[in-house]
Design a protein around this motif. Sequence first.
Motif, PDB file in Angstrom:
ATOM      1  N   GLU A 249      51.105  42.665  43.857  1.00 19.00           N
ATOM      2  CA  GLU A 249      50.183  43.560  44.559  1.00 19.00           C
ATOM      3  C   GLU A 249      48.818  42.903  44.790  1.00 19.00           C
ATOM      4  O   GLU A 249      47.775  43.472  44.510  1.00 19.00           O
ATOM      5  CB  GLU A 249      50.042  44.882  43.799  1.00 19.00           C
ATOM      6  CG  GLU A 249      51.351  45.658  43.713  1.00 19.00           C
ATOM      7  CD  GLU A 249      51.212  47.011  43.060  1.00 19.00           C
ATOM      8  OE1 GLU A 249      50.137  47.296  42.493  1.00 19.00           O
ATOM      9  OE2 GLU A 249      52.191  47.784  43.100  1.00 19.00           O
ATOM     10  N   LYS A 252      48.019  44.936  48.381  1.00 19.75           N
ATOM     11  CA  LYS A 252      48.240  46.366  48.546  1.00 19.75           C
ATOM     12  C   LYS A 252      47.772  47.107  47.290  1.00 19.75           C
ATOM     13  O   LYS A 252      47.563  46.518  46.226  1.00 19.75           O
ATOM     14  CB  LYS A 252      49.712  46.657  48.818  1.00 19.75           C
ATOM     15  CG  LYS A 252      50.670  46.215  47.714  1.00 19.75           C
ATOM     16  CD  LYS A 252      52.123  46.385  48.148  1.00 19.75           C
ATOM     17  CE  LYS A 252      53.078  45.887  47.071  1.00 19.75           C
ATOM     18  NZ  LYS A 252      54.487  45.921  47.518  1.00 19.75           N
ATOM     19  N   GLU A 253      47.567  48.433  47.472  1.00 17.62           N
ATOM     20  CA  GLU A 253      47.225  49.352  46.377  1.00 17.62           C
ATOM     21  C   GLU A 253      45.978  48.906  45.618  1.00 17.62           C
ATOM     22  O   GLU A 253      45.936  48.918  44.385  1.00 17.62           O
ATOM     23  CB  GLU A 253      48.420  49.522  45.430  1.00 17.62           C
ATOM     24  CG  GLU A 253      49.630  50.121  46.118  1.00 17.62           C
ATOM     25  CD  GLU A 253      50.743  50.461  45.152  1.00 17.62           C
ATOM     26  OE1 GLU A 253      50.492  50.450  43.921  1.00 17.62           O
ATOM     27  OE2 GLU A 253      51.869  50.729  45.616  1.00 17.62           O
ATOM     28  N   LYS A 254      44.968  48.474  46.368  1.00 18.83           N
ATOM     29  CA  LYS A 254      43.664  48.148  45.779  1.00 18.83           C
ATOM     30  C   LYS A 254      42.594  49.034  46.408  1.00 18.83           C
ATOM     31  O   LYS A 254      42.772  49.563  47.511  1.00 18.83           O
ATOM     32  CB  LYS A 254      43.324  46.670  46.020  1.00 18.83           C
ATOM     33  CG  LYS A 254      44.276  45.692  45.335  1.00 18.83           C
ATOM     34  CD  LYS A 254      44.135  45.744  43.825  1.00 18.83           C
ATOM     35  CE  LYS A 254      44.943  44.674  43.125  1.00 18.83           C
ATOM     36  NZ  LYS A 254      46.401  44.873  43.231  1.00 18.83           N
ATOM     37  N   ARG A 255      41.470  49.188  45.705  1.00 18.58           N
ATOM     38  CA  ARG A 255      40.378  50.044  46.185  1.00 18.58           C
ATOM     39  C   ARG A 255      39.104  49.229  46.385  1.00 18.58           C
ATOM     40  O   ARG A 255      38.891  48.216  45.713  1.00 18.58           O
ATOM     41  CB  ARG A 255      40.114  51.195  45.196  1.00 18.58           C
ATOM     42  CG  ARG A 255      41.303  52.128  45.064  1.00 18.58           C
ATOM     43  CD  ARG A 255      41.008  53.335  44.189  1.00 18.58           C
ATOM     44  NE  ARG A 255      42.158  54.236  44.154  1.00 18.58           N
ATOM     45  CZ  ARG A 255      42.405  55.159  45.079  1.00 18.58           C
ATOM     46  NH1 ARG A 255      41.560  55.321  46.099  1.00 18.58           N
ATOM     47  NH2 ARG A 255      43.469  55.923  44.995  1.00 18.58           N
ATOM     48  N   ALA A 283      40.797  53.483  49.338  1.00 20.12           N
ATOM     49  CA  ALA A 283      41.886  52.503  49.414  1.00 20.12           C
ATOM     50  C   ALA A 283      41.563  51.412  50.438  1.00 20.12           C
ATOM     51  O   ALA A 283      41.122  51.705  51.553  1.00 20.12           O
ATOM     52  CB  ALA A 283      43.189  53.192  49.772  1.00 20.12           C
ATOM     53  N   GLU A 286      46.065  47.806  53.549  1.00 19.48           N
ATOM     54  CA  GLU A 286      47.015  46.823  53.038  1.00 19.48           C
ATOM     55  C   GLU A 286      47.304  45.731  54.072  1.00 19.48           C
ATOM     56  O   GLU A 286      47.107  45.905  55.262  1.00 19.48           O
ATOM     57  CB  GLU A 286      48.311  47.522  52.634  1.00 19.48           C
ATOM     58  CG  GLU A 286      48.120  48.497  51.486  1.00 19.48           C
ATOM     59  CD  GLU A 286      49.408  49.122  51.007  1.00 19.48           C
ATOM     60  OE1 GLU A 286      50.456  48.898  51.659  1.00 19.48           O
ATOM     61  OE2 GLU A 286      49.388  49.819  49.988  1.00 19.48           O
TER      62      GLU A 286
END
Length: 773
Positions: A249, A252-255, A283, A286
Amino acid sequence: MRKQTLDKRLLVGGAIDIVINIWPLRFLFALLFITYTAKISGQDSLGIKPTYQYSLLELSQLKTITGSIKEVKVNKSPSNITVVTAKMIEDRGYQTLVDICQDIPGFDFMLYNEGNGEYPTHSMNRGIGEVGNSEILVMVDGIIQNNISFNWSSLWTFENMLIDIERIEIVHGPGSVIYGAQALTGIIHFITKSNQERIIVKPFFGSYKTRGADVLVGTKIGESAHFSLALHTLYSDGDKGLNRYDPGEYFKEKRYPVYFTKDYNYDGDLLYNQPNTSYGGKAIPEGFNTSQTSFAIRSKLQLKKSTLGFFYNDYLRGYGPTIVSYEYDLTDKENTTHYRTFHAYFNNNAPLSDKLQLNSSVVFRGTNIIPDGGFKYLYRFPNLRKSYGAYAYQGYIEERLDWNVNERNDFSLGLKASLSRKSDRVVSLGDYPSNKYSTSSSWDEAVKDDGSLNVPKAYPVFNVSEVALFGLWNKQWKQLSYSLGLRYDYSSEFGNIFNPRMTFDYHPSDYFGTKLLFGKAFRQPSIFELVNEFRGNPNLIPEKIYTSELQLRSLLFNEKLSLKTNFYLSVIDDRIGKVNDPTSLSGERFENIERMTITGMSFDLNRQLHKYIRYNVNYNFIVGLDNNEIYTINRTAKHKLNAGLNTVLFKERIIGDMRMNWVGKRKAPDENVWINTYEGGYAPSYLKFNMALSYKLSPNLKFQFVVNNLFDEQFYGIGRETGSAFADDYHHESNINPDGLIPAYHPQPGRTFLINITWEQPSNMITKAWDKI
C-alpha cells in the motif's frame, strides 16, 4: 472399489488441474501438442521461410557490423551478438526496446515501459546497472545516443520508433575497443532501413486511450539517390496505476498530512509547521501518473557513398511509481518528466584504392531535460513544484581507414575527436528555469532554514575535450579466425585509458563453431558524479570491466535446430558507488569502491518444427562470486527463462506469435526494509505471457491484435537504488516525512490490448512524380 475409483478420479482430476493452472506446464503442453501435429502433417522443405522471414541457417549468416565495424556474418563476428530482425519486431508486436530486451538473456528491469522518473530507465545487464543504466551503450546507425552529461542510456521506451528499423544488433559483453565509453556490459545498435521504396502507414490504438501512428516513406530520387522519412507519434492516458499489485500500500489508502513542515506565504516568508486546512486527514487519491506523449522524426538522404541523416524526439511522460505517494503528489497532471534529444550527421565512404577505404563521420547532437514538469511535495511547499533541467551538446568527427590486405586479412585504424558542453542538473523550486543554465528559483537555496524563494543561481557549464585512437586487425584461415583490437582514450575529465580485445573463433563448418572472447571496457564518471554539490567527487576514475567468454554454437537436424551457449566471467574494478560522508551535504558521496566478480551462462535454442512453425527458448543464469563463494546479485534474478512460438496459417494470411517470460525471485538490497520484512528479502518471481495475432486482409493491408500480460499476472519491479522507503512508517499525523523516498517495489500493469493497422504499398508513384519534376 468405490474408494479406488474415487481416488483415481481425484488423481486424474488433480493432474488435469495442474496442467490447467500452472502456467509453465500450459506452455510446455502447447509446445508438445504443436510438435505432434507438425510431425503428423509432414516435414516440408525449408525453401520458403514464412516464419520470421529467414531460415535458421540464414539467421546465423546475417551480416552485422556492430562487433567488427565491417560487415561480417553473425556466427563469425568477433563478438557475442543477438540480432532482432524487422520481421521479428513486426510479428511479435513489439513497441519498445524494453519489450524486446525482456525476451533477450541478461536483461533485468526495475521499471519497464514507464522509465524511471527523471531517469530514462532503470535496467541492468548481466548483473550490472543503476538508474539510467549508463553501463550500456545505445546507438542508431553508429551515432551514440547516451546522455552527454550523465551517460544514461536512452531510447528504451516510446521516445524511439521501430517502423524504420531493419534490425537491432545487441552485443553482449565489452565493446569499448571500437566505441569507447559506456560500452561496459554491451551495446544496443539500431540499424535503420536503407533503399526502401515503399510507403507504410501504421495507426494504432489500445488500452487506456492509447493512440498514435507510425509512418515510413522511402523513395528513389533520380538514378543514384535515395530518401527516407519516418514519423512517430503516441499519446496515452495510462492506467494511472489504480489497479496494480500494491501489497505494501505505497500508492493507496493513505491520508494527507495534517500540517506542512515548511511553506512560503505570498510575501515570500518561510513558515514552519503550518496546518493543512484544506486537505489534512483526507484520503490521498490512489495511483500515479502513467501518461505518455511522444513525437519522433528520423530521416536520411543517401547519395552514392554519402549519407546525411537527422533524428529528433520529444518525450513527455508521468513519473509512474518511482517515488512514494504519501510524500509526493503523484496524481497531479504535471507530475511529469520531459526529454528532448536530437542528432544530425554526415557519413562518407571514399575508396582510395582497391584495398583502401576512408570512412568519415561528422556528428552533432544534443540531449536535453526540459524543466516544464516535476513533482509537488505533500508535506512541505504544497504550492511549489520541484523540477529538473539540463542541456548538453556534443560534436565529434571520426575518421577510419580500412585496409583490405587480402581475402583473409584486414585492418582498421580509427581516430575520433569530440567536444562536449555539459552541465549539472538545474534544480528549481517554484518557477521553472528562465534559461538553459540558470534558475530564478534555486532549490538548494529555498530549502535552507534561512533560505528564500526565487533566488537566482547559475549552474556551471563544463567544456570537455576527448580524443581516441583505435586499431582492429582481423585474420581469417579456413577454419580459424582471430580478431585483435586496442583503443586509447583521453578525456579532459578523467585522463587516459587503454582497452584491448581478443577473439579466437574456430568454425570447421556452418554447422558448428566455438569462440573464445576476452575484452576490457570502461564507463566514465558522469558530470553529476564528478561535480554535484550533494554527492560529487572530482577524483573519480573510470569504472572498468574485464570479461572472458566461451561460446559454443551448432546447427542440427538438417538446419532445423540451432543452439548457442555462452559462459562468461566478468571482473568489475573501480566501481562507482556511494559511501557515507558526514562532510557532504547529503551525508554521502560517490566513490570508486570494491571489486565485483560476476559469472553466468546463457543458452538460446531455436527449433523449426515445420516451415510454418518455429519456437525459441532461452535461459540465463547469473551469480556473483566473493572469495569463491556464490551469492545472489541485488535486483537480478539468478534464473530467467524466455520462450516464444511463431506460427503461420491459412496460406500465410494469419500469423500467431506467443511469448513467455519467467523471471525468478530477485534479491532486494539490505536497505529495502519492506521486502526484507514481508517477502523474506526477495521480490517474488513472475510469469508473463504476451500474444500477437496478425491477419492479412489484402496484400497491402494488415490487422494485428496484441495482448501484453495475457493472463493478467500481478507483479512488480524491485525498488530502484536502495528502495529504502518503508510505507508502514508513514502516519498523516505523527510521522509525515519518514525516511526514504523510493518505494520498495514498482507495481507493473496488468493485461493491456493494442490494435495495429498497417497499410503498405510501393512508393513508385513518388518516384514517377519526382522524375516528372
